[in-house]
Design a protein around this motif. Structure first.
Motif, PDB file in Angstrom:
ATOM      1  N   GLU A 127      27.397  31.672  36.877  1.00  0.00           N
ATOM      2  CA  GLU A 127      27.823  33.037  37.221  1.00  0.00           C
ATOM      3  C   GLU A 127      29.188  33.023  37.917  1.00  0.00           C
ATOM      4  OE1 GLU A 127      24.041  35.517  38.548  1.00  0.00           O
ATOM      5  OE2 GLU A 127      23.859  33.391  39.085  1.00  0.00           O
ATOM      6  N   VAL A 128      29.388  32.049  38.795  1.00  0.00           N
ATOM      7  CA  VAL A 128      30.678  31.947  39.482  1.00  0.00           C
ATOM      8  C   VAL A 128      31.755  31.504  38.500  1.00  0.00           C
ATOM      9  CG1 VAL A 128      31.975  30.806  41.320  1.00  0.00           C
ATOM     10  CG2 VAL A 128      29.591  31.463  41.703  1.00  0.00           C
ATOM     11  N   ARG A 129      31.468  30.485  37.732  1.00  0.00           N
ATOM     12  CA  ARG A 129      32.481  29.965  36.802  1.00  0.00           C
ATOM     13  C   ARG A 129      32.891  31.004  35.766  1.00  0.00           C
ATOM     14  NH1 ARG A 129      32.411  23.624  35.062  1.00  0.00           N
ATOM     15  NH2 ARG A 129      32.431  22.730  37.154  1.00  0.00           N
ATOM     16  N   SER A 130      31.930  31.777  35.289  1.00  0.00           N
ATOM     17  CA  SER A 130      32.253  32.753  34.238  1.00  0.00           C
ATOM     18  C   SER A 130      33.160  33.864  34.748  1.00  0.00           C
ATOM     19  CB  SER A 130      30.972  33.358  33.662  1.00  0.00           C
ATOM     20  OG  SER A 130      30.276  34.106  34.649  1.00  0.00           O
ATOM     21  N   ALA A 131      33.205  34.050  36.078  1.00  0.00           N
ATOM     22  CA  ALA A 131      34.066  35.082  36.647  1.00  0.00           C
ATOM     23  C   ALA A 131      35.496  34.582  36.854  1.00  0.00           C
ATOM     24  CB  ALA A 131      33.492  35.559  37.980  1.00  0.00           C
ATOM     25  N   LEU A 132      35.724  33.284  36.662  1.00  0.00           N
ATOM     26  CA  LEU A 132      37.050  32.688  36.817  1.00  0.00           C
ATOM     27  C   LEU A 132      37.837  32.784  35.519  1.00  0.00           C
ATOM     28  CD1 LEU A 132      35.788  29.507  38.686  1.00  0.00           C
ATOM     29  CD2 LEU A 132      37.229  31.273  39.730  1.00  0.00           C
ATOM     30  N   SER A 133      39.139  32.600  35.617  1.00  0.00           N
ATOM     31  CA  SER A 133      39.973  32.618  34.410  1.00  0.00           C
ATOM     32  C   SER A 133      39.635  31.427  33.523  1.00  0.00           C
ATOM     33  CB  SER A 133      41.451  32.565  34.796  1.00  0.00           C
ATOM     34  OG  SER A 133      41.769  31.304  35.376  1.00  0.00           O
ATOM     35  N   ALA A 134      40.005  31.508  32.260  1.00  0.00           N
ATOM     36  CA  ALA A 134      39.732  30.417  31.324  1.00  0.00           C
ATOM     37  C   ALA A 134      40.420  29.131  31.756  1.00  0.00           C
ATOM     38  CB  ALA A 134      40.188  30.812  29.921  1.00  0.00           C
ATOM     39  N   SER A 135      41.638  29.252  32.276  1.00  0.00           N
ATOM     40  CA  SER A 135      42.362  28.051  32.691  1.00  0.00           C
ATOM     41  C   SER A 135      41.699  27.389  33.896  1.00  0.00           C
ATOM     42  CB  SER A 135      43.826  28.391  33.016  1.00  0.00           C
ATOM     43  OG  SER A 135      43.901  29.316  34.092  1.00  0.00           O
ATOM     44  N   GLU A 241      44.512  20.073  45.995  1.00  0.00           N
ATOM     45  CA  GLU A 241      44.841  20.669  44.702  1.00  0.00           C
ATOM     46  C   GLU A 241      43.921  21.846  44.395  1.00  0.00           C
ATOM     47  OE1 GLU A 241      45.796  18.513  40.637  1.00  0.00           O
ATOM     48  OE2 GLU A 241      43.617  18.710  40.885  1.00  0.00           O
ATOM     49  N   MET A 242      42.633  21.685  44.662  1.00  0.00           N
ATOM     50  CA  MET A 242      41.685  22.763  44.411  1.00  0.00           C
ATOM     51  C   MET A 242      42.010  23.988  45.257  1.00  0.00           C
ATOM     52  SD  MET A 242      37.943  20.939  44.093  1.00  0.00           S
ATOM     53  CE  MET A 242      37.167  22.443  43.500  1.00  0.00           C
ATOM     54  N   GLY A 243      42.374  23.753  46.510  1.00  0.00           N
ATOM     55  CA  GLY A 243      42.705  24.872  47.382  1.00  0.00           C
ATOM     56  C   GLY A 243      43.903  25.659  46.879  1.00  0.00           C
ATOM     57  N   ASN A 244      44.935  24.954  46.464  1.00  0.00           N
ATOM     58  CA  ASN A 244      46.129  25.620  45.952  1.00  0.00           C
ATOM     59  C   ASN A 244      45.846  26.359  44.645  1.00  0.00           C
ATOM     60  OD1 ASN A 244      48.475  25.072  47.738  1.00  0.00           O
ATOM     61  ND2 ASN A 244      47.878  22.950  47.410  1.00  0.00           N
ATOM     62  N   LYS A 245      45.031  25.749  43.794  1.00  0.00           N
ATOM     63  CA  LYS A 245      44.690  26.405  42.531  1.00  0.00           C
ATOM     64  C   LYS A 245      43.839  27.649  42.770  1.00  0.00           C
ATOM     65  CE  LYS A 245      45.163  22.639  39.207  1.00  0.00           C
ATOM     66  NZ  LYS A 245      46.119  23.391  38.345  1.00  0.00           N
ATOM     67  N   MET A 246      42.974  27.618  43.788  1.00  0.00           N
ATOM     68  CA  MET A 246      42.174  28.785  44.091  1.00  0.00           C
ATOM     69  C   MET A 246      43.045  29.924  44.608  1.00  0.00           C
ATOM     70  SD  MET A 246      39.365  30.419  44.094  1.00  0.00           S
ATOM     71  CE  MET A 246      38.044  29.241  43.801  1.00  0.00           C
ATOM     72  N   LEU A 247      44.021  29.618  45.453  1.00  0.00           N
ATOM     73  CA  LEU A 247      44.937  30.662  45.915  1.00  0.00           C
ATOM     74  C   LEU A 247      45.714  31.250  44.747  1.00  0.00           C
ATOM     75  CD1 LEU A 247      46.391  29.097  49.208  1.00  0.00           C
ATOM     76  CD2 LEU A 247      44.664  30.903  48.990  1.00  0.00           C
ATOM     77  N   ASP A 248      46.123  30.395  43.821  1.00  0.00           N
ATOM     78  CA  ASP A 248      46.825  30.872  42.638  1.00  0.00           C
ATOM     79  C   ASP A 248      45.914  31.735  41.784  1.00  0.00           C
ATOM     80  OD1 ASP A 248      49.240  30.797  40.950  1.00  0.00           O
ATOM     81  OD2 ASP A 248      47.952  29.732  39.540  1.00  0.00           O
ATOM     82  N   GLU A 249      44.669  31.319  41.644  1.00  0.00           N
ATOM     83  CA  GLU A 249      43.682  32.081  40.862  1.00  0.00           C
ATOM     84  C   GLU A 249      43.467  33.476  41.456  1.00  0.00           C
ATOM     85  OE1 GLU A 249      40.540  32.447  37.828  1.00  0.00           O
ATOM     86  OE2 GLU A 249      42.377  31.302  38.087  1.00  0.00           O
ATOM     87  N   LEU A 250      43.514  33.551  42.781  1.00  0.00           N
ATOM     88  CA  LEU A 250      43.320  34.820  43.477  1.00  0.00           C
ATOM     89  C   LEU A 250      44.592  35.657  43.494  1.00  0.00           C
ATOM     90  CD1 LEU A 250      41.197  33.480  46.456  1.00  0.00           C
ATOM     91  CD2 LEU A 250      40.402  35.159  44.769  1.00  0.00           C
ATOM     92  N   GLY A 251      45.702  35.079  43.021  1.00  0.00           N
ATOM     93  CA  GLY A 251      46.959  35.786  43.034  1.00  0.00           C
ATOM     94  C   GLY A 251      47.559  35.903  44.427  1.00  0.00           C
ATOM     95  N   LEU A 252      47.225  34.930  45.298  1.00  0.00           N
ATOM     96  CA  LEU A 252      47.673  34.980  46.685  1.00  0.00           C
ATOM     97  C   LEU A 252      48.799  34.017  46.985  1.00  0.00           C
ATOM     98  CD1 LEU A 252      44.181  35.208  48.448  1.00  0.00           C
ATOM     99  CD2 LEU A 252      45.741  37.069  47.841  1.00  0.00           C
ATOM    100  N   MET A 253      49.234  33.251  45.983  1.00  0.00           N
ATOM    101  CA  MET A 253      50.326  32.315  46.206  1.00  0.00           C
ATOM    102  C   MET A 253      51.655  33.058  46.165  1.00  0.00           C
ATOM    103  SD  MET A 253      49.242  29.128  46.586  1.00  0.00           S
ATOM    104  CE  MET A 253      50.311  27.892  45.839  1.00  0.00           C
ATOM    105  N   ARG A 254      52.518  32.715  47.151  1.00  0.00           N
ATOM    106  CA  ARG A 254      53.830  33.375  47.186  1.00  0.00           C
ATOM    107  C   ARG A 254      54.926  32.312  47.159  1.00  0.00           C
ATOM    108  NH1 ARG A 254      53.414  38.296  51.652  1.00  0.00           N
ATOM    109  NH2 ARG A 254      51.913  39.567  50.527  1.00  0.00           N
TER     110      ARG A 254
END
Length: 254
Positions: A127-135, A241-254
Motif C-alpha cells: 500500500e505504501v509502495r504503490s503510492a510512490l512514484s514509479a521511479s 541516499e534514501m533520505g535525500n530521495k524521499m525529500l525529492d519524492e515529496l518535492g521538498l528538495m530545494r
C-alpha cells in the motif's frame, strides 16, 4: 596480517570522511524543508535526522575501538563495547527506514487509510509502495536485498540472537593445539576449580586466534557474516541516499 588490505582501508577511509559532512548537510536542510504536516516533519527531523546523528557516533566509536588494521584479538571489554555500538547502529538503520515510511504516510495523509502495521518500505508494504512514484518504486526494488539484510539483522537483535563480533578464527595449523587447550581450560575451571590456571590457559588459547572484523548473530540462522567496518559505512551512505530521495519524492528538495 590485517583482514583488510591497505588499499581497501584507504578506500573505506575516504568514504568514512564523508559521513559527518553528509549528516551536517542533512541538518542544514531542515530550515528549508517545508513539510505540510506536523507529524511528517516530526518523524523526519526528530526521527530520521536524529538517528543519522546516532549512526555517525556509532561508526566513530567502532572505528576507534577496533581500527581497520587490527590484527590481534581485542580484549573482551573492547569487543563488548564495539558490539553495543554495532547493535545500536543496526537498530537505528532500521529505524531510519521506518521513519521515512512514516514521513511519506503522514505527509500524504495516508495514515487514515493504511493501518500502522502495514506501514513500511519493504516489498510486502504494497500500500505504501504503490503510492510512490514509479521511479521511487524501482529504486526500492533495487534496494530489496539490502532491506532484507537489515531486517534479518534487526530482527535477530530484537527477538532472537543479539549481534556479536566473533573473537577470532583458528587457522587450520593451530586447530589441534586450540582443542587441546580447550580441554585443559575446562578441566582447570570445572574439575580443579583453579581460576588462575583457567585465565592463563585462556590467554594462551587466544594467542592462536586470528581476528576477523565480522558481525554475526545465530550461527544456524544468519545468511552471511559481514565485515562491519565496510558494512557500517555502506549502510550509512544508503540511509543518507534514501533520505535525500524521499525529500525529492515529496518535492521538498530545494
Amino acid at each position: 596480517m590485517a583482514f583488510l588490505s591497505p588499499d581497501h582501508i584507504k578506500e573505506i577511509e575516504k568514504k568514512l570522511g564523508t559521513l559527518l559532512p553528509k549528516y551536517n548537510e542533512m541538518l542544514l536542510k531542515l530550515p528549508f524543508t517545508p513539510f505540510q504536516q506536523e507529524k511528517a516533519a516530526e518523524y523526519f527531523f526528530h526521527g530520521f535526522v536524529r538517528r543519522m546523528g546516532t549512526l555517525v557516533r556509532c561508526v566513530d566509536n567502532v572505528f576507534a575501538l577496533i581500527p581497520m588494521d587490527t590484527e590481534r584479538v581485542p580484549s573482551k571489554d573492547v569487543l563488548h563495547d564495539a558490539q553495543i555500538n554495532i547493535q545500536s547502529f543496526f537498530a537505528n538503520v532500521y529505524g531510519c527506514v521506518d521513519n521515512l515510511a512514516w514521513v511519506w504516510v503522514y505527509e500524504k495523509g495516508l495514515d487514515k487509510q493504511i493501518h500502522r502495521n502495514r506501514v513500511g518500505l519493504r516489498a510486502k508494504h504494497t500500500e505504501v509502495r504503490s503510492a510512490l512514484s514509479a521511479s521511487f518504486q524501482d529504486y526500492l526494488v533495487r534496494l530489496d536485498p539490502w532491506l532484507d539484510y537489515i531486517i534479518e539483522y534487526r530482527d535477530a537483535l530484537a527477538h532472537r540472537i543479539p549481534l556479536y563480533v566473533p573473537p577470532g578464527g583458528v587457522p587450520e595449523r593451530h586447530v589441534e593445539a586450540y582443542n587441546n587447550l580447550e580441554r585443559s581450560i575446562r578441566e582447570a575451571l570445572y574439575v580443579r576449580g583453579d581460576p588462575y590456571e583457567y585465565e592463563r590457559l585462556l590467554a594462551e588459547q587466544n594467542k592462536l586466534l586470528v581476528f576477523h572484523p565480522l558481525i554475526s548473530h545465530s550461527v544456524t540462522e544468519t545468511t552471511a557474516r559481514f565485515a562491519f567496518h565496510v558494512q557500517m559505512v555502506v549502510d550509512f551512505l544508503t540511509v543518507d541516499e534514501m533520505g535525500n530521495k524521499m525529500l525529492d519524492e515529496l518535492g521538498l528538495m530545494r
